[in-house]
Design a protein around this motif. Structure first.
Motif, mmCIF file in Angstrom:
data_model
loop_
_atom_site.group_PDB
_atom_site.id
_atom_site.type_symbol
_atom_site.label_atom_id
_atom_site.label_comp_id
_atom_site.label_asym_id
_atom_site.label_seq_id
_atom_site.Cartn_x
_atom_site.Cartn_y
_atom_site.Cartn_z
ATOM 1 N N SER A 86 6.647 6.625 2.435
ATOM 2 C CA SER A 86 6.613 5.440 1.577
ATOM 3 C C SER A 86 7.939 4.668 1.552
ATOM 4 C CB SER A 86 6.136 5.792 0.181
ATOM 5 O OG SER A 86 7.027 6.674 -0.414
ATOM 6 N N SER A 87 9.098 5.341 1.793
ATOM 7 C CA SER A 87 10.335 4.559 1.768
ATOM 8 C C SER A 87 10.543 3.779 3.072
ATOM 9 C CB SER A 87 11.549 5.434 1.452
ATOM 10 O OG SER A 87 11.765 6.345 2.483
ATOM 11 N N THR A 88 10.130 4.369 4.193
ATOM 12 C CA THR A 88 10.169 3.624 5.468
ATOM 13 C C THR A 88 9.233 2.418 5.354
ATOM 14 O OG1 THR A 88 10.137 5.827 6.439
ATOM 15 C CG2 THR A 88 10.108 3.985 7.983
ATOM 16 N N PHE A 89 8.104 2.670 4.722
ATOM 17 C CA PHE A 89 7.099 1.641 4.484
ATOM 18 C C PHE A 89 7.737 0.461 3.747
ATOM 19 C CE2 PHE A 89 3.324 0.590 1.609
ATOM 20 C CZ PHE A 89 2.552 0.015 2.601
ATOM 21 N N ASN A 90 8.596 0.792 2.753
ATOM 22 C CA ASN A 90 9.258 -0.248 1.981
ATOM 23 C C ASN A 90 10.216 -1.084 2.834
ATOM 24 O OD1 ASN A 90 10.728 -0.946 -0.991
ATOM 25 N ND2 ASN A 90 8.585 -0.357 -0.981
ATOM 26 N N SER A 91 11.008 -0.433 3.702
ATOM 27 C CA SER A 91 11.889 -1.259 4.549
ATOM 28 C C SER A 91 11.063 -2.065 5.539
ATOM 29 C CB SER A 91 12.966 -0.446 5.280
ATOM 30 O OG SER A 91 12.754 0.911 5.187
ATOM 31 N N TYR A 92 9.926 -1.488 5.961
ATOM 32 C CA TYR A 92 9.034 -2.243 6.839
ATOM 33 C C TYR A 92 8.552 -3.524 6.143
ATOM 34 C CZ TYR A 92 4.903 -3.835 9.213
ATOM 35 O OH TYR A 92 3.989 -4.653 9.812
ATOM 36 N N LEU A 93 8.123 -3.379 4.866
ATOM 37 C CA LEU A 93 7.640 -4.567 4.132
ATOM 38 C C LEU A 93 8.734 -5.619 4.020
ATOM 39 C CD1 LEU A 93 5.470 -3.027 1.266
ATOM 40 C CD2 LEU A 93 4.688 -4.184 3.332
ATOM 41 N N GLN A 94 9.999 -5.168 3.799
ATOM 42 C CA GLN A 94 11.114 -6.127 3.754
ATOM 43 C C GLN A 94 11.231 -6.875 5.077
ATOM 44 O OE1 GLN A 94 14.874 -4.836 1.994
ATOM 45 N NE2 GLN A 94 13.789 -3.127 1.095
ATOM 46 N N ASP A 105 10.950 -9.956 -2.985
ATOM 47 C CA ASP A 105 10.850 -9.738 -4.427
ATOM 48 C C ASP A 105 11.000 -8.239 -4.719
ATOM 49 O OD1 ASP A 105 9.859 -9.285 -7.057
ATOM 50 O OD2 ASP A 105 8.625 -11.094 -6.961
ATOM 51 N N LYS A 106 12.129 -7.896 -5.390
ATOM 52 C CA LYS A 106 12.438 -6.475 -5.644
ATOM 53 C C LYS A 106 11.359 -5.786 -6.465
ATOM 54 C CE LYS A 106 17.374 -6.087 -5.084
ATOM 55 N NZ LYS A 106 17.749 -7.509 -4.827
ATOM 56 N N ARG A 107 10.790 -6.494 -7.424
ATOM 57 C CA ARG A 107 9.750 -5.893 -8.265
ATOM 58 C C ARG A 107 8.510 -5.570 -7.443
ATOM 59 N NH1 ARG A 107 7.605 -8.646 -12.056
ATOM 60 N NH2 ARG A 107 7.298 -6.943 -13.521
ATOM 61 N N VAL A 108 8.195 -6.438 -6.484
ATOM 62 C CA VAL A 108 7.035 -6.179 -5.620
ATOM 63 C C VAL A 108 7.310 -4.939 -4.763
ATOM 64 C CG1 VAL A 108 5.645 -7.081 -3.703
ATOM 65 C CG2 VAL A 108 6.271 -8.589 -5.604
ATOM 66 N N ILE A 164 -2.387 -1.616 8.491
ATOM 67 C CA ILE A 164 -3.702 -1.984 9.014
ATOM 68 C C ILE A 164 -4.714 -2.069 7.861
ATOM 69 C CG2 ILE A 164 -3.464 -1.037 11.368
ATOM 70 C CD1 ILE A 164 -4.737 1.562 10.342
ATOM 71 N N PRO A 165 -5.742 -2.934 8.026
ATOM 72 C CA PRO A 165 -6.817 -2.933 7.028
ATOM 73 C C PRO A 165 -7.624 -1.644 7.161
ATOM 74 C CG PRO A 165 -7.180 -4.648 8.709
ATOM 75 C CD PRO A 165 -5.978 -3.872 9.135
ATOM 76 N N LEU A 166 -8.183 -1.153 6.077
ATOM 77 C CA LEU A 166 -8.976 0.086 6.144
ATOM 78 C C LEU A 166 -10.289 -0.090 5.385
ATOM 79 C CD1 LEU A 166 -6.182 2.774 5.525
ATOM 80 C CD2 LEU A 166 -7.476 2.456 7.637
ATOM 81 N N PRO A 168 -1.227 -3.697 4.223
ATOM 82 C CA PRO A 168 -0.235 -3.775 3.154
ATOM 83 C C PRO A 168 0.690 -4.992 3.224
ATOM 84 C CG PRO A 168 -0.346 -1.551 4.004
ATOM 85 C CD PRO A 168 -1.247 -2.380 4.863
ATOM 86 N N SER A 169 1.058 -5.446 4.427
ATOM 87 C CA SER A 169 1.978 -6.596 4.481
ATOM 88 C C SER A 169 1.322 -7.844 3.889
ATOM 89 C CB SER A 169 2.445 -6.864 5.913
ATOM 90 O OG SER A 169 1.337 -7.038 6.762
ATOM 91 N N LEU A 170 0.006 -7.974 4.063
ATOM 92 C CA LEU A 170 -0.713 -9.127 3.503
ATOM 93 C C LEU A 170 -0.888 -8.973 1.989
ATOM 94 C CD1 LEU A 170 -2.252 -11.777 3.780
ATOM 95 C CD2 LEU A 170 -4.250 -10.480 4.551
ATOM 96 N N VAL A 171 -1.193 -7.748 1.564
ATOM 97 C CA VAL A 171 -1.295 -7.475 0.121
ATOM 98 C C VAL A 171 0.044 -7.814 -0.554
ATOM 99 C CG1 VAL A 171 -1.649 -5.670 -1.628
ATOM 100 C CG2 VAL A 171 -3.035 -5.662 0.463
#
Ligand code: SAH
Length: 209
Positions: free
Chosen positions: A3-11, A17-20, A45-47, A58-61
């Motif tokens: 989940s933390s790698t996921f967070n840098s990926y989203l960045q 937005d830090k709250r997001v 990916i969509p699931l 997730p990037s679209l969400v």
């Protein structure tokens, strides 16, 4: 991806937005996908979520959530509860979340997960979200997570002054664009964001099937 790698990926996809970003760390996507897909929960990916419906990548969400520009004290309406993942994120970002789902088995399942995770500020309503949810209106923000034919007037009416709506709109379900609307002087100023692909928004002011 954890989940933390996921967070840098989203960045890296443009989420600032830090709250997001914090909300994404708090909400376990693993709880909202089908058991057989848990190992793919942190892929972008969509699931499938059952009943022929899907949860977006997730990037679209994250992008749609960021477009709502929530600060924490808002009342938000979501149309299309689906798995409940989007509503779970919103529950960390707003004061109160109302979410409508037309398929009762999905609505019931989402209620169970919210109970399990202790999300107390989400109210799930089973019904046709193309009419909005007049009972608790007006809303600071409205997010539609299914593809609409156009922006339903009822939703514009139920939006507060200065409120934002995020909605995929298209003349055909295969030809959708993500739009953001901001309500100013009783009218909606609309911005096009990008082409997207969502399951159809089915209902009185949406598609017939
Ligand atoms: N936001 C969801 C994904 C939604 S998929 C998540 O985080 O998992 C789109 C959902 O919209 C589907 O579950 C579909 O049943 C629902 N839907 C379609 N038309 C609707 C309508 N008129 N009112 C409420 N829900 C609707």
């Amino acid at each position: 991806m954890d989940s933390s790698t996921f967070n840098s990926y989203l960045q890296s996809t443009g989420i600032t937005d830090k709250r997001v970003l914090e909300a994404f760390l708090k909400v376990p996507r693993t709880e909202f996908v089908l058991t057989k897909d848990i190992y793919r929960a942190y892929e972008d990916i969509p699931l499938p979520i059952g009943e022929g419906q899907t949860i977006s990548q997730p990037s679209l969400v994250a992008q749609m959530t960021q477009e709502l520009k929530l600060k924490g004290n808002e009342k938000v309406l979501e149309i299309g509860t689906g798995s409940g993942y989007q509503a779970g994120l919103l529950s960390h970002l707003a004061n109160k979340v109302y979410t409508i789902e037309r398929i009762s088995s999905l609505a019931n399942h989402a209620r169970l997960i919210f109970k399990k995770l202790g999300y107390k500020n989400i109210k799930v309503v089973t019904g046709d979200g193309t009419k909005g949810l007049k009972k608790y209106a007006p809303y600071h923000a409205i997010i539609v997570t299914a593809g609409a034919r156009d922006i339903p007037q009822q939703l514009i009416k139920q939006l507060k002054k200065g409120g934002r709506i995020v909605i995929p709109v298209g003349k055909s379900p295969a030809d959708q664009i993500l739009q953001v609307g901001v309500k100013r002087h009783g009218e909606l100023k609309i911005y096009d964001i990008e082409p997207v692909k969502f399951v159809p928004l089915i209902g009185k002011f949406g598609w017939s099937k």
